[in-house]
Enzyme design. Structure first.
Site, PDB file in Angstrom:
ATOM      1  N   HIS A  72      -4.394   0.696 -15.536  1.00 22.90           N
ATOM      2  CA  HIS A  72      -3.795  -0.603 -15.199  1.00 22.90           C
ATOM      3  C   HIS A  72      -4.845  -1.685 -15.400  1.00 22.90           C
ATOM      4  CE1 HIS A  72      -0.094   0.753 -12.673  1.00 22.90           C
ATOM      5  NE2 HIS A  72      -0.369   1.623 -13.634  1.00 22.90           N
ATOM      6  N   TYR A 216       2.065  -6.636  -5.245  1.00 27.15           N
ATOM      7  CA  TYR A 216       1.822  -6.834  -3.814  1.00 27.15           C
ATOM      8  C   TYR A 216       2.576  -8.099  -3.422  1.00 27.15           C
ATOM      9  CZ  TYR A 216      -2.207  -3.601  -3.898  1.00 27.15           C
ATOM     10  OH  TYR A 216      -3.023  -2.506  -4.009  1.00 27.15           O
ATOM     11  N   PRO A 308      -4.484   0.848   4.092  1.00 25.07           N
ATOM     12  CA  PRO A 308      -4.298   1.195   2.679  1.00 25.07           C
ATOM     13  C   PRO A 308      -4.284   0.023   1.694  1.00 25.07           C
ATOM     14  CG  PRO A 308      -2.239   1.448   3.921  1.00 25.07           C
ATOM     15  CD  PRO A 308      -3.311   1.175   4.915  1.00 25.07           C
ATOM     16  N   LYS A 312      -8.629   1.599  -1.041  1.00 25.36           N
ATOM     17  CA  LYS A 312     -10.067   1.907  -1.065  1.00 25.36           C
ATOM     18  C   LYS A 312     -10.426   3.296  -0.523  1.00 25.36           C
ATOM     19  CE  LYS A 312     -11.803  -1.514  -3.073  1.00 25.36           C
ATOM     20  NZ  LYS A 312     -11.367  -1.055  -4.387  1.00 25.36           N
ATOM     21  N   TYR A 400     -11.396  -5.136  -6.069  1.00 22.68           N
ATOM     22  CA  TYR A 400     -10.324  -4.170  -6.359  1.00 22.68           C
ATOM     23  C   TYR A 400     -10.792  -3.097  -7.347  1.00 22.68           C
ATOM     24  CZ  TYR A 400      -5.478  -2.659  -6.284  1.00 22.68           C
ATOM     25  OH  TYR A 400      -4.333  -1.942  -6.078  1.00 22.68           O
TER      26      TYR A 400
HETATM   27  C1  DHB Z   1      -0.993   2.637  -3.550  1.00 25.20           C
HETATM   28  C2  DHB Z   1      -1.514   2.604  -2.280  1.00 25.20           C
HETATM   29  C3  DHB Z   1      -2.201   1.478  -1.896  1.00 25.20           C
HETATM   30  O1  DHB Z   1      -2.740   1.425  -0.675  1.00 25.20           O
HETATM   31  C4  DHB Z   1      -2.357   0.397  -2.713  1.00 25.20           C
HETATM   32  O2  DHB Z   1      -3.026  -0.682  -2.264  1.00 25.20           O
HETATM   33  C5  DHB Z   1      -1.840   0.451  -3.969  1.00 25.20           C
HETATM   34  C6  DHB Z   1      -1.148   1.588  -4.377  1.00 25.20           C
HETATM   35  C7  DHB Z   1      -0.260   3.854  -3.963  1.00 25.20           C
HETATM   36  O3  DHB Z   1      -0.129   4.761  -3.147  1.00 25.20           O
HETATM   37  O4  DHB Z   1       0.202   3.892  -5.089  1.00 25.20           O
END
Ligand code: DHB
Length: 424
Positions: A72, A216, A308, A312, A400
């Site tokens: 990506h 997001y 999440p 990270k 990121y």
């Molecule tokens: C996923 C999980 C995340 O915490 C995130 O920020 C982006 C993607 C995932 O599980 O695909």
């Protein structure tokens, strides 16, 4: 049983460590509580930082990731009905991310280690550690363990004897609920905790992705995230009450909620499919200081948890064991303890920065329903700033895709530059 490094936990931290040690001629034994089949089929996180993906590739376990994972080049931030893309390579000098499930990473590592004759004992529970402040620490364990997820208890075969591994070092890679952390004495251990007033409702969906790159979204109703796992599976999340129950969410209600939160002014619609898994993830920040005591070194979730948002968790685990593998290599090749002695300090610099980033992403993208409009308006202003200022976009992007690895002790300023570029 005797080995050089006893590793408690066969998740990403334990397995990357075992793999790196093997490549440097250091022997290890891994204890994993769950069965191989359970680990390999439990869907967890899925985003690899640039440096994590490079490490797997450079150490010979990135072949399937390159074939089946997806590169990506950016992510989308959505608010006020509009979507804004951040272009990672453009903002970070060519860096990007890989979407490839954690369980796939671990599956590749199990295959590589077992093919090389590595020892992984599945369904084995560590029951205690001892002699951690001597040159021969020990791990006590029992085979035939079964985790009862309902009761949160470990059960054993009645005839399973306690066994012991004598090692030079113990790596505690047994996650947040593991036993290792408790062996850092309470009078030297400080635990930093922050719980967030929401959870993530996650679903796995059969069918092609709704979007090529992650979205997001902040909406009045709360956060939503569109991710993928493969060309055939979508991973979607939305902010929920942390005490909610998946049974309160029939499929149609989930689709309505996600569609409402992800709608754009241009009328974008989500691709639906069969939902084959629903779960609720709790949101918490947790950091244990220090991450080492005597000959015990904690790595990954055993030492720290991030919410999440920003993906990270697994990347931090890999960063920890990278430092640990360097320290152990230095110890076995020259008898020098400098990297090991600085392990905690080196790792925690990255851990705190990643915790800050995850906390910041979480705070910017979720509705704090108990607070007034003022906070929400500031969040929208922050998103507007992040997506319109090159400096602010760059800050998000460089975090990121992953900050450079921390320099090892004794690195000169010159070496620091090299350390940074070596992790690209
Ligand atoms: C996923 C999980 C995340 O915490 C995130 O920020 C982006 C993607 C995932 O599980 O695909």
């Amino acid at each position: 049983m005797r080995t050089q490094v006893g590793i408690v936990g066969g998740g990403p931290a334990g397995m990357v460590l075992s793999h790196l040690l093997h490549l440097r001629g250091i022997e290890s034994v891994v204890l994993e509580l769950r069965s191989r089949q359970v680990v390999e089929t439990t869907v967890r996180a899925g985003v690899l930082e640039h440096g994590t993906a490079e490490l797997l590739r450079q150490t010979g376990v990135g072949e399937r990731m390159d074939r089946e994972g997806a590169v990506h080049h950016g992510v989308n931030l959505q608010f006020g009905g509009r979507r804004h893309r951040l272009d990672f390579p453009e903002l970070t000098g060519g860096r990007k991310i890989w979407v490839y499930g954690q369980q796939e990473v671990v599956k590749d590592l199990y295959a590589a280690r077992l093919q090389e004759g590595g020892q992984i004992i599945f369904e084995a529970a560590a029951t205690g550690l001892r002699d951690l402040d001597t040159p021969t620490p020990k791990i006590r364990f029992r085979r035939g363990a079964q985790l009862d997820p309902e009761a949160g208890e470990i059960r054993f075969h009645a005839d399973a004897e306690e066994e012991e591994i004598t090692c030079d070092f113990v790596a505690g890679c047994d996650g947040y609920f593991g036993v290792s952390r408790s062996y850092i004495p309470e009078d030297v251990r400080k635990e930093h905790v922050r719980t967030y007033p929401f959870g993530w409702f996650g679903i796995l969906v059969e069918g092609p992705p709704s979007t090529e790159e992650l979205i997001y979204a902040l909406h009045e109703r709360g956060f939503a995230l569109v991710s993928t796992r493969s060309p055939e599976i979508q991973r979607l999340y939305f902010q929920c009450d942390p005490h909610d129950d998946v049974d309160n969410w029939p499929d149609e209600r989930i689709w309505e909620e996600l569609q409402a939160r992800l709608e754009t002014d241009e009328g974008w619609t989500l691709k639906k499919g069969r939902i084959f898994q629903k779960d609720i993830v709790q949101m918490r920040s947790f950091i244990c200081e220090p991450m080492q005591h005597g000959r015990l070194f904690l790595a990954g979730d055993a030492a720290h948890i991030v919410p999440p948002t920003g993906a990270k968790g697994m990347n931090l685990a890999v960063a920890d064991v990278r430092v640990l593998a360097s320290g152990l290599t230095e110890f076995y090749t020259s008898g020098d303890n400098a990297i090991l002695d600085a392990y905690s300090e080196t790792c925690l610099r990255r851990v705190w920065k990643a915790s800050r980033f995850s906390w910041w992403m979480t705070s910017m993208l979720h509705r704090f329903h108990d607070e007034d409009d003022f906070r929400y308006r500031l969040q929208l202003a922050e998103l507007d700033y992040v997506t319109s200022s090159r400096a602010a976009s760059t800050s998000l992007a460089e975090n990121y895709v992953g900050l450079p690895m921390e320099p090892a002790p004794g690195d000169t300023a010159n070496n620091r530059g090299r350390a940074a570029s070596a992790s690209t």
